[in-house]
Design a protein around this motif. Structure first.
Motif, PDB file in Angstrom:
ATOM      1  N   LEU A 238       0.815  -1.206   0.000  1.00 47.55           N
ATOM      2  CA  LEU A 238       0.000   0.000   0.000  1.00 47.55           C
ATOM      3  C   LEU A 238       0.854   1.263   0.000  1.00 47.55           C
ATOM      4  O   LEU A 238       0.626   2.196  -0.779  1.00 47.55           O
ATOM      5  CB  LEU A 238      -0.911   0.018   1.233  1.00 47.55           C
ATOM      6  N   ALA A 242       1.438   4.308  -2.979  1.00 52.56           N
ATOM      7  CA  ALA A 242       0.609   5.464  -2.634  1.00 52.56           C
ATOM      8  C   ALA A 242       0.892   6.679  -3.507  1.00 52.56           C
ATOM      9  O   ALA A 242      -0.033   7.409  -3.890  1.00 52.56           O
ATOM     10  CB  ALA A 242       0.803   5.817  -1.158  1.00 52.56           C
ATOM     11  N   ARG A 245      -0.829   6.511  -6.939  1.00 55.46           N
ATOM     12  CA  ARG A 245      -2.291   6.442  -6.970  1.00 55.46           C
ATOM     13  C   ARG A 245      -2.913   7.787  -6.614  1.00 55.46           C
ATOM     14  O   ARG A 245      -2.334   8.583  -5.873  1.00 55.46           O
ATOM     15  CB  ARG A 245      -2.799   5.388  -5.981  1.00 55.46           C
ATOM     16  N   TYR A 247      -5.967   9.829  -4.593  1.00 57.93           N
ATOM     17  CA  TYR A 247      -6.551   9.623  -3.264  1.00 57.93           C
ATOM     18  C   TYR A 247      -7.633   8.552  -3.311  1.00 57.93           C
ATOM     19  O   TYR A 247      -7.672   7.648  -2.460  1.00 57.93           O
ATOM     20  CB  TYR A 247      -7.118  10.938  -2.751  1.00 57.93           C
ATOM     21  N   GLU A 249      -8.039   6.196  -5.580  1.00 60.98           N
ATOM     22  CA  GLU A 249      -7.425   4.900  -5.894  1.00 60.98           C
ATOM     23  C   GLU A 249      -6.776   4.287  -4.660  1.00 60.98           C
ATOM     24  O   GLU A 249      -6.837   3.069  -4.446  1.00 60.98           O
ATOM     25  CB  GLU A 249      -6.394   5.064  -7.010  1.00 60.98           C
ATOM     26  N   GLN A 250      -6.148   5.134  -3.833  1.00 59.02           N
ATOM     27  CA  GLN A 250      -5.536   4.627  -2.614  1.00 59.02           C
ATOM     28  C   GLN A 250      -6.591   4.133  -1.635  1.00 59.02           C
ATOM     29  O   GLN A 250      -6.411   3.103  -0.978  1.00 59.02           O
ATOM     30  CB  GLN A 250      -4.657   5.706  -1.966  1.00 59.02           C
ATOM     31  N   GLU A 254      -6.740   0.364  -0.190  1.00 59.34           N
ATOM     32  CA  GLU A 254      -6.825   0.055   1.242  1.00 59.34           C
ATOM     33  C   GLU A 254      -7.982  -0.898   1.518  1.00 59.34           C
ATOM     34  O   GLU A 254      -7.846  -1.861   2.288  1.00 59.34           O
ATOM     35  CB  GLU A 254      -7.011   1.347   2.043  1.00 59.34           C
TER      36      GLU A 254
END
Length: 270
Positions: A238, A242, A245, A247, A249-250, A254
């Motif tokens: 992750l 980060a 990606r 926001y 996509e992150q 998660e």
């Protein structure tokens, strides 16, 4: 707790060649640069040995410690590579420059393999850095996930003073850690970055007196091993992705990672 000192590894080294020794004790592997008389100067042979260490690393290993024998972690490239004679059995830089574009690209890509495997998601790598970490030495420390430094550490990128650029995978982590402006200034001026600045800028996780370096790394390795391995792998994956990606996509990444962990934990409880 597994030892970071190769002499305590009962089964002997997994690999010991060309200035590189790999030992394994349980879930901890130690990669040691073993040419202190030359301040662990680097060569193509050493890079091939480092790449091989990554290939033969047992799947049971969770933490890899990188260290250098002697007063310096690594003072960078062996300067003999810049001479017409070069190193025995190796092409010198003049020979490389005269090769075709494809051959030159392949040669540099081969050198980079020594620096790429340290960020694999199934391990956490720690560079224990003392004394000089210059050029290729700096980039090797940057290849690791974490850096614990002695209070005598001296990081420097000296490639531009030789008319070269840092090409051993160090530019990406350097910019990620300290930002573009400071990375540019460090690389172009070639100045030394000492322990206090290294910690303050994010280059190093912690600075300790030289005599406490190995003990601090042992404690950090122990803390890393205390966490669930699959959770560490998912978390590292992750965090590494980060920056690439968005926001949203992150957030999605998660959720997917947590769903895998929950299902795995639920299944292990059956």
């Amino acid at each position: 707790m597994a030892s970071l000192d190769p002499e305590f590894d009962k089964d002997g080294p997994v690999l010991d060649t060309d200035g590189v020794r790999l030992t394994v004790d349980g879930a901890i592997a130690t990669v040691t640069l073993t040419n202190p008389d030359k301040r662990n100067a680097q060569s193509p042979a050493l890079w091939r040995a480092l790449a091989e260490a990554g290939r033969v690393l047992p799947g049971s290993v969770r933490v890899v410690v990188l260290r250098g024998e002697g007063k310096s972690f690594s003072a960078g490239l062996d300067r003999q590579m810049f001479t017409p004679e070069g190193l025995p059995g190796e092409p010198n830089f003049i020979d490389l420059a005269r090769s075709s574009d494809a051959e030159l690209d392949a040669a540099i890509a081969g050198f980079q393999e020594a620096f790429t495997w340290w960020r694999r998601n199934d391990i956490v790598s720690i560079a224990a850095v003392q004394g000089h970490a210059i050029g290729a030495g700096f980039q090797l420390a940057l290849a690791c996930d974490l850096r614990v430094v002695a209070d005598d550490v001296q990081f420097a990128m000296r490639e531009t003073s030789l008319g070269l650029v840092p090409d051993l995978t160090g530019t990406h982590p350097l910019v990620s850690l300290v930002g573009y402006a400071r990375a540019l200034e460090i690389c172009v001026t070639g100045r030394f970055v000492l322990a206090e600045e290294a910690v303050a800028s994010g280059l190093a996780n912690i600075s300790v007196p030289r005599e406490e370096l190995d003990g601090t790394v042992r404690d950090l390795a122990s803390a890393l091993l205390a966490a669930d391995r699959n959770a560490v792998i998912e978390t590292k994956t992750l965090l590494r992705g980060a920056q690439e990606r968005t926001y949203e996509e992150q957030r999605a990444a998660e959720r997917a990672a947590q769903a895998r962990r929950l299902r795995d934990l639920a299944g292990s409880g059956d």
